[in-house]
Design a protein around this motif. Structure first.
Motif, mmCIF file in Angstrom:
data_model
loop_
_atom_site.group_PDB
_atom_site.id
_atom_site.type_symbol
_atom_site.label_atom_id
_atom_site.label_comp_id
_atom_site.label_asym_id
_atom_site.label_seq_id
_atom_site.Cartn_x
_atom_site.Cartn_y
_atom_site.Cartn_z
ATOM 1 N N ARG A 5 42.172 52.229 40.710
ATOM 2 C CA ARG A 5 42.963 51.674 39.789
ATOM 3 C C ARG A 5 44.439 51.626 39.937
ATOM 4 N N HIS A 6 45.119 50.825 39.826
ATOM 5 C CA HIS A 6 46.508 50.806 40.329
ATOM 6 C C HIS A 6 47.393 51.805 39.471
ATOM 7 N N GLY A 7 46.979 52.008 38.211
ATOM 8 C CA GLY A 7 47.578 52.593 37.157
ATOM 9 C C GLY A 7 47.766 54.131 37.688
ATOM 10 N N LEU A 63 58.846 49.721 47.999
ATOM 11 C CA LEU A 63 58.835 48.977 49.179
ATOM 12 C C LEU A 63 58.295 47.422 48.872
ATOM 13 N N LYS A 64 57.031 47.407 48.414
ATOM 14 C CA LYS A 64 56.362 46.156 48.413
ATOM 15 C C LYS A 64 57.193 45.238 47.178
ATOM 16 N N HIS A 65 57.491 45.908 46.243
ATOM 17 C CA HIS A 65 58.226 44.972 45.094
ATOM 18 C C HIS A 65 59.477 44.573 45.421
ATOM 19 N N LEU A 66 60.135 45.617 46.135
ATOM 20 C CA LEU A 66 61.749 45.126 46.529
ATOM 21 C C LEU A 66 61.608 43.994 47.505
ATOM 22 N N ASP A 110 48.565 35.558 43.872
ATOM 23 C CA ASP A 110 48.550 37.004 44.017
ATOM 24 C C ASP A 110 46.985 37.383 44.172
ATOM 25 N N THR A 111 46.355 37.598 45.331
ATOM 26 C CA THR A 111 45.033 37.643 45.784
ATOM 27 C C THR A 111 44.201 39.094 44.945
ATOM 28 N N HIS A 112 45.249 39.940 44.724
ATOM 29 C CA HIS A 112 44.805 41.290 44.257
ATOM 30 C C HIS A 112 45.922 41.703 43.033
ATOM 31 N N ALA A 113 45.864 41.196 41.882
ATOM 32 C CA ALA A 113 46.971 41.241 41.135
ATOM 33 C C ALA A 113 47.105 42.567 40.428
ATOM 34 N N GLY A 114 46.186 43.177 40.019
ATOM 35 C CA GLY A 114 46.268 44.457 39.289
ATOM 36 C C GLY A 114 46.281 44.122 37.925
ATOM 37 N N ALA A 115 46.862 44.965 36.963
ATOM 38 C CA ALA A 115 46.733 44.807 35.664
ATOM 39 C C ALA A 115 47.955 44.240 35.250
ATOM 40 N N PRO A 166 56.437 47.416 36.191
ATOM 41 C CA PRO A 166 55.723 45.924 36.372
ATOM 42 C C PRO A 166 55.089 45.797 37.473
ATOM 43 N N GLY A 167 53.797 45.148 37.362
ATOM 44 C CA GLY A 167 52.878 44.943 38.420
ATOM 45 C C GLY A 167 53.625 43.686 39.129
ATOM 46 N N SER A 168 52.995 43.389 40.357
ATOM 47 C CA SER A 168 53.505 41.913 40.948
ATOM 48 C C SER A 168 53.573 40.936 40.047
ATOM 49 N N PRO A 169 52.588 40.569 39.457
ATOM 50 C CA PRO A 169 52.605 39.380 38.608
ATOM 51 C C PRO A 169 53.821 39.415 37.642
ATOM 52 N N PHE A 188 44.278 36.408 40.972
ATOM 53 C CA PHE A 188 43.041 36.973 41.231
ATOM 54 C C PHE A 188 43.103 38.701 41.080
ATOM 55 N N GLU A 189 42.097 39.000 40.307
ATOM 56 C CA GLU A 189 41.746 40.301 39.879
ATOM 57 C C GLU A 189 40.274 40.557 39.714
ATOM 58 N N LEU A 190 39.794 41.560 40.641
ATOM 59 C CA LEU A 190 38.135 41.465 40.393
ATOM 60 C C LEU A 190 37.638 42.703 39.257
ATOM 61 N N HIS A 191 38.684 43.772 39.390
ATOM 62 C CA HIS A 191 38.047 44.914 38.215
ATOM 63 C C HIS A 191 38.094 44.256 36.993
ATOM 64 N N PRO A 192 36.976 44.262 36.144
ATOM 65 C CA PRO A 192 36.970 43.521 34.759
ATOM 66 C C PRO A 192 37.957 43.820 34.085
ATOM 67 N N GLU A 225 37.923 37.052 39.890
ATOM 68 C CA GLU A 225 37.201 36.693 41.110
ATOM 69 C C GLU A 225 37.713 37.074 42.024
ATOM 70 N N ASP A 226 36.876 37.331 43.336
ATOM 71 C CA ASP A 226 37.376 38.061 44.683
ATOM 72 C C ASP A 226 38.307 37.069 45.212
ATOM 73 N N GLY A 227 39.625 37.727 45.508
ATOM 74 C CA GLY A 227 40.831 37.285 45.786
ATOM 75 C C GLY A 227 40.623 36.546 47.147
ATOM 76 N N PHE A 228 39.903 37.271 48.062
ATOM 77 C CA PHE A 228 39.689 36.988 49.439
ATOM 78 C C PHE A 228 39.108 35.691 49.540
ATOM 79 N N ILE A 268 48.934 39.383 49.549
ATOM 80 C CA ILE A 268 47.869 39.904 49.635
ATOM 81 C C ILE A 268 47.954 41.574 49.607
ATOM 82 N N ASP A 269 47.435 42.134 48.506
ATOM 83 C CA ASP A 269 47.655 43.476 48.181
ATOM 84 C C ASP A 269 46.463 44.213 47.883
ATOM 85 N N PRO A 270 45.420 44.469 48.843
ATOM 86 C CA PRO A 270 44.330 45.096 48.511
ATOM 87 C C PRO A 270 44.409 46.539 48.343
HETATM 88 C C1 LIG Z 1 46.816 47.761 45.052
HETATM 89 S S1 LIG Z 1 46.093 47.016 43.812
HETATM 90 C C2 LIG Z 1 47.336 45.525 43.232
HETATM 91 C C3 LIG Z 1 48.679 45.822 42.777
HETATM 92 C C4 LIG Z 1 49.204 44.448 42.648
HETATM 93 N N1 LIG Z 1 49.396 43.721 43.461
HETATM 94 C C5 LIG Z 1 50.870 45.177 42.141
HETATM 95 O O1 LIG Z 1 51.616 45.068 43.277
HETATM 96 O O2 LIG Z 1 51.251 45.537 41.245
HETATM 97 C C6 LIG Z 1 44.803 46.154 44.286
HETATM 98 C C7 LIG Z 1 44.052 45.669 43.231
HETATM 99 O O3 LIG Z 1 43.148 44.738 43.765
HETATM 100 C C8 LIG Z 1 41.819 44.703 42.907
HETATM 101 N N2 LIG Z 1 40.852 44.310 43.818
HETATM 102 C C9 LIG Z 1 40.045 45.104 44.807
HETATM 103 N N3 LIG Z 1 39.315 44.088 45.354
HETATM 104 C C10 LIG Z 1 39.484 43.085 44.946
HETATM 105 C C11 LIG Z 1 38.948 41.681 45.438
HETATM 106 N N4 LIG Z 1 38.208 41.525 46.383
HETATM 107 N N5 LIG Z 1 39.617 40.665 44.793
HETATM 108 C C12 LIG Z 1 40.512 40.691 43.940
HETATM 109 N N6 LIG Z 1 40.949 41.729 43.129
HETATM 110 C C13 LIG Z 1 40.458 43.011 43.797
HETATM 111 C C14 LIG Z 1 41.725 46.117 42.363
HETATM 112 O O4 LIG Z 1 41.004 46.116 41.268
HETATM 113 C C15 LIG Z 1 43.189 46.504 42.173
HETATM 114 O O5 LIG Z 1 43.556 46.269 40.969
#
Ligand SMILES: C[S@@+](CC[C@H](N)C(=O)[O-])C[C@H]1O[C@@H](n2cnc3c(N)ncnc32)[C@H](O)[C@@H]1O
Length: 294
Positions: free
Chosen positions: A5-7, A17-20, A40-45, A113-116, A132-136, A156-159, A177-179
């Motif tokens: 959980r990114h929280g 670094l990433k957000h800058l 954003d393939t792995h968007a977080g919350a 703030p998260g990336s979105p 995209f965010e896989l965690h419900p 869904e799966d961002g990959f 792409i930020d898994p």
């Molecule tokens: C590092 S966090 C993302 C942080 C966000 N990008 C930000 O910068 O604020 C990675 C996120 O990817 C989600 N995740 C893990 N596997 C995933 C997948 N295959 N597809 C989409 N989301 C996934 C996780 O639940 C987690 O919320």
């Protein structure tokens, strides 16, 4: 089931670094009078309560955004990013109350703030987002806060989902792409996804974040990505901490960009010494900055 959980990590040195870098790349895309899409393939919350249980359990943000928060001597890219985080902290809370501040005062650091959210702050009316965010639970939070005409939240799966998103219309986009790299297979999936996406959409800007940890897959990732960049790349890494007694732990992080803005290398070269000094948790903190220009 995903445990990450990114929280717990929001606002730490890796997010800084990433957000800058994200802020600078989005600003660059916004300079042209032509819409772009942010994918954003792995968007977080989307946003995080720093006074909440997750962030308070680790307090990682104190060694990240916390060290930049009230500084008056930030270099330009860092200042721009911190300003966005400050604006995010001026939002009204669930009771409709926003912090009331005297002119020039810094708001208390309560939210991150998260990336979105960073992308939303920099989007113009014609720009669009695919998240995209896989965690419900995180996908639900995202869907609650991100709606509207130009935004799609996809649980869904961002990959796998990236394939269907490139090339976008019009053909201008940043793909982040930020898994979490919770699964070691994520390293290989990053490479496969970037390879596939670049074949479909070579002119896209791709930004990959990776952790600096003692794992061969993490060490090899930037090298593997260099082979996929048809038109130039940039790699930045910031090392701020020492490994733990067993040789493990997140000692830093890196961002690899395919098709970076041409000014980015020069701009980061001017910021990184400050970031090393400010975020260092040990004497040998350092950075790496390399590029293959287009
Ligand atoms: C590092 S966090 C993302 C942080 C966000 N990008 C930000 O910068 O604020 C990675 C996120 O990817 C989600 N995740 C893990 N596997 C995933 C997948 N295959 N597809 C989409 N989301 C996934 C996780 O639940 C987690 O919320």
């Amino acid at each position: 089931m995903l445990a990450y959980r990114h929280g717990f990590h929001a606002g730490n040195h890796a997010d800084v670094l990433k957000h800058l870098v994200l802020t600078r790349v989005l600003r660059y895309l916004g300079e042209k009078d032509k819409p772009f899409r942010y994918i954003d393939t792995h968007a977080g919350a989307g946003g995080y309560l720093l006074k909440g249980a997750q962030a308070q359990k680790t307090t990682e943000y104190r060694e990240g955004i916390g060290r930049l928060w009230s500084r008056a001597d930030l270099p330009p890219l860092t200042a721009d990013y911190v300003r966005l985080v400050q604006e995010f902290n001026l939002q009204p809370d669930e009771n409709g109350q926003a912090p009331v501040l005297e002119k020039g005062m810094t708001p208390p650091l309560a939210l991150y703030p998260g990336s979105p959210s960073i992308a939303r702050q920099l989007m113009r009316p014609g720009d669009s987002m695919r998240l995209f965010e896989l965690h419900p639970a995180d996908a639900r939070t995202l869907a609650t806060h991100f709606g509207g005409k130009n935004v799609q939240v996809i649980n869904e799966d961002g990959f796998a989902g990236l394939k269907g998103q490139v090339p976008p219309t019009p053909r201008r986009a940043l793909v982040l792409i930020d898994p979490s790299y919770e699964l070691v297979q994520d390293y290989g999936k990053v490479v496969a996804s970037v390879r596939d996406a670049v074949q479909r959409f070579a002119e896209g800007v791709y930004m990959v974040w990776y952790p600096q940890v003692s794992r061969v897959e993490a060490v090899q990732l930037p090298k593997r990505l260099t082979a996929l960049a048809p038109k130039g790349w940039l790699h930045v890494r910031l090392t701020v901490a020492q490994p733990d007694a067993k040789g493990f732990g997140l000692v830093g992080s890196g961002v690899f960009i395919l098709n970076p803005p041409w000014t980015l290398h020069q701009e980061l070269a001017a910021e990184l010494p400050f970031l090393v000094d400010t975020l260092a948790q040990f004497d040998d903190a350092s950075y790496l900055l390399e590029e293959q220009p287009a």
